[in-house]
Design a protein around this motif. Structure first.
Motif, short mmCIF file in Angstrom:
data_model
loop_
_atom_site.label_atom_id
_atom_site.label_comp_id
_atom_site.label_asym_id
_atom_site.label_seq_id
_atom_site.Cartn_x
_atom_site.Cartn_y
_atom_site.Cartn_z
N ILE A 187 0.83 -1.21 0.00
CA ILE A 187 0.00 0.00 0.00
C ILE A 187 0.86 1.27 0.00
N LEU A 188 2.03 1.21 0.64
CA LEU A 188 2.90 2.40 0.63
C LEU A 188 3.37 2.69 -0.78
N GLN A 189 3.72 1.62 -1.53
CA GLN A 189 4.22 1.85 -2.89
C GLN A 189 3.08 2.23 -3.83
N ASP A 190 1.91 1.65 -3.60
CA ASP A 190 0.74 2.01 -4.42
C ASP A 190 0.41 3.49 -4.23
N GLU A 191 0.37 3.92 -2.96
CA GLU A 191 0.00 5.32 -2.69
C GLU A 191 1.09 6.27 -3.19
N CYS A 192 2.34 5.84 -3.09
CA CYS A 192 3.44 6.67 -3.57
C CYS A 192 3.27 6.93 -5.08
N LYS A 193 3.01 5.86 -5.82
CA LYS A 193 2.87 6.00 -7.28
C LYS A 193 1.67 6.87 -7.62
N SER A 243 1.49 8.23 4.62
CA SER A 243 1.25 7.86 6.02
C SER A 243 -0.24 7.80 6.30
N GLY A 244 -1.04 8.69 5.68
CA GLY A 244 -2.49 8.65 5.86
C GLY A 244 -3.09 7.34 5.37
N ARG A 245 -2.55 6.79 4.29
CA ARG A 245 -3.06 5.51 3.76
C ARG A 245 -2.97 4.41 4.84
N VAL A 246 -1.87 4.48 5.62
CA VAL A 246 -1.70 3.50 6.69
C VAL A 246 -2.60 3.83 7.88
N PHE A 247 -2.70 5.11 8.22
CA PHE A 247 -3.42 5.48 9.44
C PHE A 247 -4.95 5.45 9.25
N VAL A 248 -5.44 5.91 8.11
CA VAL A 248 -6.90 6.05 7.99
C VAL A 248 -7.50 5.41 6.75
N PRO A 254 -7.53 4.29 2.32
CA PRO A 254 -7.40 4.95 1.02
C PRO A 254 -8.40 6.07 0.75
N GLU A 255 -9.63 5.97 1.29
CA GLU A 255 -10.62 7.02 0.95
C GLU A 255 -10.25 8.32 1.64
N LEU A 256 -10.04 8.22 2.96
CA LEU A 256 -9.80 9.43 3.75
C LEU A 256 -8.45 10.07 3.44
N CYS A 257 -7.43 9.23 3.19
CA CYS A 257 -6.07 9.80 3.08
C CYS A 257 -5.92 10.73 1.89
N ARG A 258 -6.84 10.62 0.91
CA ARG A 258 -6.71 11.50 -0.27
C ARG A 258 -7.65 12.70 -0.19
N GLN A 259 -8.52 12.71 0.82
CA GLN A 259 -9.47 13.83 0.94
C GLN A 259 -8.75 15.11 1.34
N PRO A 260 -8.93 16.18 0.57
CA PRO A 260 -8.24 17.43 0.92
C PRO A 260 -8.51 17.87 2.36
N GLY A 261 -9.75 17.66 2.83
CA GLY A 261 -10.11 18.09 4.18
C GLY A 261 -9.27 17.36 5.23
N TYR A 262 -9.13 16.06 5.05
CA TYR A 262 -8.36 15.27 6.00
C TYR A 262 -6.88 15.70 5.97
N SER A 309 -5.02 -3.14 5.80
CA SER A 309 -6.46 -2.94 5.57
C SER A 309 -6.91 -1.70 6.34
N ARG A 310 -8.01 -1.11 5.87
CA ARG A 310 -8.54 0.07 6.55
C ARG A 310 -8.91 -0.31 8.00
N GLY A 311 -8.51 0.50 8.94
CA GLY A 311 -8.86 0.25 10.33
C GLY A 311 -7.78 -0.48 11.13
N ALA A 312 -6.75 -0.99 10.42
CA ALA A 312 -5.72 -1.76 11.15
C ALA A 312 -5.03 -0.89 12.20
N TRP A 313 -4.62 0.30 11.81
CA TRP A 313 -3.92 1.20 12.75
C TRP A 313 -4.80 1.50 13.96
#
Ligand code: HEM
Length: 542
Positions: free
Chosen positions: A138-144, A176-181, A183-191, A263-267
């Motif tokens: 997921i880190l590499q996916d989000e990086c790309k 880091s957001g992808r891991v913490f919250v 894929p949906e939330l980590c890309r939201q400008p508000g978050y 997976s979402r929620g793991a953190w």
């Protein structure tokens, strides 16, 4: 006659004694409140030229390498000699503490910073660190994805100017957001805005409160806009945590849900493990989420009152370090080919793995084999640490060290980590001076593979990895309070560096200002282009 003298004495004494007592009391109160000068600091004071703590620390270390000196900033700092670092990190938390320093500097009563973060530290140190391997896809996916979105205007074969500072902030926050919250939330400008602005507003609260003396601060608090914004961020964070918390909190009689890493929620499920039942709420989880942003953003940065870093109050720590690594890559292009060759040869040997969505990714074990990359990042951090001081503490009580030096209660302590990393500032060599591998450049010169060579010496393999801490290696502190997030931070940085090296060329803008160190703190413009001969080539799978 004698009686008259005595009467006169008693008359005067009746006035003098209360006057002296009141004057002393006023002096103590003034020292404690208005001037905030800790009592009886009999150490030399070093002039701070135009708020530049970096130069003041260098100057102090040059003059007093073996004894304490004071930086007369607000509040004043006692800088101890590096020879005392072991005692400082080993002194009990009840006597002096890093968290207490953060609480004091960031008005913890109002901002909730510097309070007990044991559950956060456990989730980072135990669960997050153990799961880095599983988080690689997921880190590499989000990086790309982040690069493709943020650098979408960069065309193959053409140079484009990129404000590396802003790009780095978004990329690191998304990863880091992808891991913490998820894929949906980590890309939201508000978050993204909330998680980065929380730190910025905490720093503003600190700065705003410093305008008032300590007695007046409680009256100023209700009127601070920065504090209102900070509370707004906490409310937003709670709102975001509501659905995840509802999903994860076990109903009566149910067992806690186990969410696989990645997976979402793991953190959140890791944090829940360490929280007592009455604190398993979205309010508490929202606060922890902001605290982790803050910890990976600015904990000690704010406490350093370092002007250069204050300029960049919006940046994440990892992002700052990543930006510095990019700057070093552009400044020392002679290392680019070597780093690319290392990536190519390690990948030729190991190949890439395939994740559950059929995407290629590089495993943690494969990345760990890239020792020159690891060394490059460590060298980059050695010569440009986040702060020029570090391992700061606030004293809960008067402490006398084994060399007889006594520091009063309430004083803020710090260590001169940058000069100690750099031999040329002093003849007191840190361990890397003693261990110096053959053919290494002097310690004040950027030598990308310095640590890779040191690791080749028998017995040194673990001692000089980028995450190692100890004498001469204080980027992440040392001892029980050493940064628990450093393993995660470094893998984020490595994933980004590999992505950049495999897909882009970069160089500094031709007219970059002469003082690159200062420029990088204000406006680093890099030139990126999709390298036509290297772009996303598939690497053979084993
Ligand atoms: C390159 C990036 C980073 C640097 C340079 C860095 C540096 C530091 C330093 C110097 C300290 C204080 C150590 C001491 O005084 O002994 C610290 C503490 C801390 N860091 Fe980091 N950090 C980074 C990234 C992160 C990340 C990504 C996280 C979270 C995932 C994190 C979480 C923490 C926490 C929770 C503490 C407080 C530990 C405690 O109170 O016991 N850091 N960091």
């Amino acid at each position: 006659m004698a009686g008259q003298v005595l009467d006169l004495f008693y008359d005067w004494a009746g006035v003098l004694v209360p006057t002296v007592a009141i004057a002393s009391l006023v002096t103590v109160v003034l020292r404690k409140t208005i001037f905030e000068i800790p009592p009886s600091l009999n150490f030399p004071v070093v002039h701070v030229p135009s708020n530049d703590t970096r130069d003041a620390i260098l100057e102090g270390y040059r003059k007093y390498p073996d004894s304490p000196f004071v930086l007369p900033i607000n509040p004043p700092r006692v800088v101890l000699p590096m020879s005392m670092f072991k005692e400082v990190v080993e002194t009990a938390e009840e006597d002096m503490s890093f968290r207490e320093l953060v609480h004091f500097m960031f008005s913890g009563h109002n901002t909730h910073l510097g309070v007990n973060v044991d559950e956060l530290v456990s989730a980072i140190r135990i669960d997050l660190t153990k799961s880095i391997g599983a988080l690689m896809p997921i880190l590499q996916d989000e990086c790309k994805l982040a690069f493709d979105t943020i650098l979408k205007n960069v065309k193959e074969g053409e140079w484009s100017a990129v404000l590396a500072q802003g790009a780095a902030l978004q990329i690191v926050s998304r990863m880091s957001g992808r891991v913490f919250v998820g894929p949906e939330l980590c890309r939201q400008p508000g978050y993204l805005r909330t998680s980065t602005m929380f730190t910025a507003d905490a720093a503003k609260v600190r700065n705003d409160l410093q305008q008032y003396n300590q007695l007046l601060r409680p009256f100023a608090v209700p009127f601070l806009n920065s504090l209102k914004s900070l509370r707004g961020h906490l409310q937003d964070a709670k709102k975001w945590m509501d659905p995840i918390t509802n999903e994860l909190l076990p109903k009566k009689g149910e067992r806690a849900k186990i969410v696989p890493a990645g997976s979402r929620g793991a953190w959140i499920s890791w944090l829940l493990k360490y929280l007592p039942d009455h604190e398993k709420t979205s309010t508490k989880l929202g606060l922890l989420q902001m605290q982790v942003s803050f910890a990976s953003l600015h904990t000690t940065t704010g406490a350093t009152t370092n002007v250069r870093l204050d300029i960049e109050i919006f940046q994440t720590r990892t992002q700052l370090m990543f930006k510095q690594a990019l700057l070093d890559l552009a400044t020392y292009p002679q290392f680019v080919d070597g780093l690319r060759q290392e990536i190519d040869s390690v990948l030729a040997e190991d190949g890439e793995a395939i994740d559950e969505n059929g995407q290629l990714y590089i495993t943690k074990a494969t990345i760990a084999k890239m020792k020159n990359l690891d060394s490059f990042l460590k060298e980059s951090q050695r010569l440009t640490p986040l702060a020029f001081d570090g391992m700061s503490r606030r004293l809960h009580k008067k402490v006398t060290f084994s060399n007889g030096i006594t520091i009063p209660k309430g004083v803020l302590l710090t260590m001169p980590i940058y000069p100690s990393h750099c031999k040329s500032q002093s003849e007191k060599n840190p361990i890397i001076g003693r261990d110096c591998a053959p053919n290494s450049a002097p310690l004040d010169v950027f030598d990308a593979y310095r640590f890779a060579r040191l690791r080749e010496i028998p017995g040194n393999e673990a001692k000089y990895q980028s995450t190692a801490t100890g004498e001469g290696q204080f980027t992440f502190g040392h001892g029980p309070n050493a940064c628990p997030g450093r393993f995660f931070a470094l893998y984020i940085m490595k994933v980004i560096m590999i992505h950049v090296l495999r897909n882009y060329d970069l160089r500094l803008l031709p007219d970059a200002l002469e003082d690159v160190q200062l420029v990088c703190q204000i406006l680093l413009m890099g030139l990126f282009r999709l390298s036509s001969d290297r772009g996303r080539e598939a690497v053979s799978l084993k």
